[in-house]
Design a protein around this motif. Structure first.
Motif, PDB file in Angstrom:
ATOM      1  N   VAL A  29       0.838  -1.191   0.000  1.00  0.00           N
ATOM      2  CA  VAL A  29       0.000   0.000   0.000  1.00  0.00           C
ATOM      3  C   VAL A  29       0.877   1.246   0.000  1.00  0.00           C
ATOM      4  O   VAL A  29       1.665   1.467   0.927  1.00  0.00           O
ATOM      5  CB  VAL A  29      -0.937   0.030   1.222  1.00  0.00           C
ATOM      6  N   SER A  30       0.729   2.059  -1.041  1.00  0.00           N
ATOM      7  CA  SER A  30       1.477   3.308  -1.160  1.00  0.00           C
ATOM      8  C   SER A  30       0.482   4.463  -1.205  1.00  0.00           C
ATOM      9  O   SER A  30      -0.490   4.412  -1.966  1.00  0.00           O
ATOM     10  CB  SER A  30       2.323   3.291  -2.438  1.00  0.00           C
ATOM     11  N   CYS A  31       0.725   5.499  -0.403  1.00  0.00           N
ATOM     12  CA  CYS A  31      -0.237   6.601  -0.343  1.00  0.00           C
ATOM     13  C   CYS A  31       0.403   7.856   0.232  1.00  0.00           C
ATOM     14  O   CYS A  31       1.413   7.798   0.932  1.00  0.00           O
ATOM     15  CB  CYS A  31      -1.435   6.212   0.516  1.00  0.00           C
ATOM     16  N   ARG A  32      -0.199   8.979  -0.051  1.00  0.00           N
ATOM     17  CA  ARG A  32       0.169  10.204   0.642  1.00  0.00           C
ATOM     18  C   ARG A  32      -0.287  10.097   2.091  1.00  0.00           C
ATOM     19  O   ARG A  32      -1.251   9.382   2.393  1.00  0.00           O
ATOM     20  CB  ARG A  32      -0.484  11.417  -0.016  1.00  0.00           C
ATOM     21  N   SER A  33       0.389  10.820   2.977  1.00  0.00           N
ATOM     22  CA  SER A  33       0.062  10.714   4.399  1.00  0.00           C
ATOM     23  C   SER A  33      -0.142  12.093   5.019  1.00  0.00           C
ATOM     24  O   SER A  33       0.296  13.117   4.480  1.00  0.00           O
ATOM     25  CB  SER A  33       1.187   9.983   5.143  1.00  0.00           C
ATOM     26  N   SER A  91       8.231  19.019  -0.250  1.00  0.00           N
ATOM     27  CA  SER A  91       8.144  17.570  -0.131  1.00  0.00           C
ATOM     28  C   SER A  91       6.748  17.151   0.324  1.00  0.00           C
ATOM     29  O   SER A  91       6.053  17.898   1.013  1.00  0.00           O
ATOM     30  CB  SER A  91       9.190  17.048   0.854  1.00  0.00           C
ATOM     31  N   VAL A  92       6.354  15.960  -0.092  1.00  0.00           N
ATOM     32  CA  VAL A  92       5.025  15.435   0.222  1.00  0.00           C
ATOM     33  C   VAL A  92       5.185  14.168   1.051  1.00  0.00           C
ATOM     34  O   VAL A  92       5.783  13.199   0.584  1.00  0.00           O
ATOM     35  CB  VAL A  92       4.233  15.116  -1.065  1.00  0.00           C
ATOM     36  N   PRO A  93       4.666  14.141   2.283  1.00  0.00           N
ATOM     37  CA  PRO A  93       4.792  12.941   3.124  1.00  0.00           C
ATOM     38  C   PRO A  93       4.003  11.760   2.541  1.00  0.00           C
ATOM     39  O   PRO A  93       2.906  11.938   2.013  1.00  0.00           O
ATOM     40  CB  PRO A  93       4.205  13.385   4.472  1.00  0.00           C
ATOM     41  N   HIS A  94       4.580  10.572   2.645  1.00  0.00           N
ATOM     42  CA  HIS A  94       3.971   9.349   2.137  1.00  0.00           C
ATOM     43  C   HIS A  94       4.134   8.212   3.147  1.00  0.00           C
ATOM     44  O   HIS A  94       5.012   8.257   4.018  1.00  0.00           O
ATOM     45  CB  HIS A  94       4.652   8.900   0.834  1.00  0.00           C
TER      46      HIS A  94
END
Length: 221
Positions: A164-168, A211-214
Motif C-alpha cells: 500500500v502506497s499513499c500520501r500521508s 516535499s510530500v509525506p507518504h
C-alpha cells in the motif's frame, strides 16, 4: 494534460462526491490527455522505487505467481511487476486509462482490464499473490475508503501480500483536502481485516518541492 487547473479538478471531484458518485470523474482525467499518457497530470511515468525495491528484496519463488494492480493508471507499476515474472492483471475504472496502457505497451504481457474495485469479477477473490495499491484510497470519500480497503484485501490469496502506497497526513490535518491523504490510524486499519499482518511500514517524504509525506506499507495474509 493541457491547461490543467487544479482548482477546477478539486471542484469537479467534490461535485461527483456530493452526488454519491465518487469514481464518476476518473475517466475525464485520462480522456483529456487525448491519447498522450504523458499528459496525465498525476502519472510519474516510472514504477514506484519502493515497489521495485520490495520486489528485488523479496523474490517470490512460485510458479504461475499472480499480481494485481489496482487503479493502474498509465501502467508503469504493472509493467514492473510483469518484468519480475508475475502474471499481472491491471485494472482501472477508466476505459481511457486502459486504452492508454494498451497503446503505450502494445507488446505487453499484462492483462489490462476495465473493472470496478467495488464490483470486480468474482474469480478475482483471493486470487493474487501480490496486490499493489497506489493512491486509490486517497481520492475516495468517507465510507468508500473503508469499502476500498476491504475490497483490496479480499483480492489477496492465502500467504499473499498487499503493498500500500499513499500520501500521508497527521491526525486532524487537511481534513477537507482533495486528494485526502491517509493518517497512520487509517492505514493501520489494514491490520484489522482478513487476517493481515504488517510486515513493514515506512513513512517518508518524496523529492517534490515542497516535499510530500507518504506511507509505504506491506501486509501479508
Amino acid at each position: 494534460m493541457e491547461d490543467f487547473n487544479f482548482d477546477e479538478y478539486v471542484k469537479m471531484v467534490k461535485s461527483f462526491q456530493e452526488k454519491d458518485d465518487p469514481t464518476g470523474w476518473f475517466d475525464s482525467i485520462y480522456k483529456n490527455a487525448n491519447g498522450d499518457y504523458k499528459k496525465v497530470f498525476w502519472a510519474d511515468l516510472e514504477p514506484s522505487p519502493y515497489l521495485v525495491e520490495w520486489l528485488e528484496k523479496n523474490p517470490l519463488n512460485k510458479k504461475n505467481k499472480k499480481a494485481c494492480v489496482i487503479g493502474c493508471g498509465v501502467g508503469d507499476d504493472a509493467q514492473a511487476l510483469s518484468e519480475f515474472g508475475f502474471d499481472v492483471t491491471a485494472f482501472d475504472i477508466s476505459p481511457s486509462a486502459i486504452e492508454l496502457c494498451i497503446n503505450r505497451y502494445p507488446n505487453t504481457k499484462v492483462d489490462y482490464i476495465v473493472a470496478d474495485l467495488f464490483d470486480y469479477p468474482k474469480e478475482w477473490f483471493e486470487k493474487f499473490d501480490v496486490v499493489y495499491e497506489c493512491n486509490t484510497i486517497q481520492v475516495l470519500p468517507g465510507v468508500y475508503r473503508h469499502k476500498a480497503r476491504d475490497a483490496m484485501s479480499s483480492l489477496i490469496c492465502k500467504d499473499g501480500y498487499i503493498l500500500v502506497s499513499c500520501r500521508s497526513r497527521n491526525e486532524g490535518e487537511k481534513q477537507d483536502a482533495i486528494p485526502l491523504p491517509l493518517t497512520k490510524k487509517e492505514i493501520d486499519n489494514f491490520k484489522t481485516i482478513n487476517n493481515l499482518k504488517e510486515l513493514s511500514f515506512l513513512a517518508y517524504d518524496d523529492n517534490q518541492e515542497p516535499s510530500v509525506p507518504h506511507f509505504f506499507a506491506v501486509y501479508k495474509k
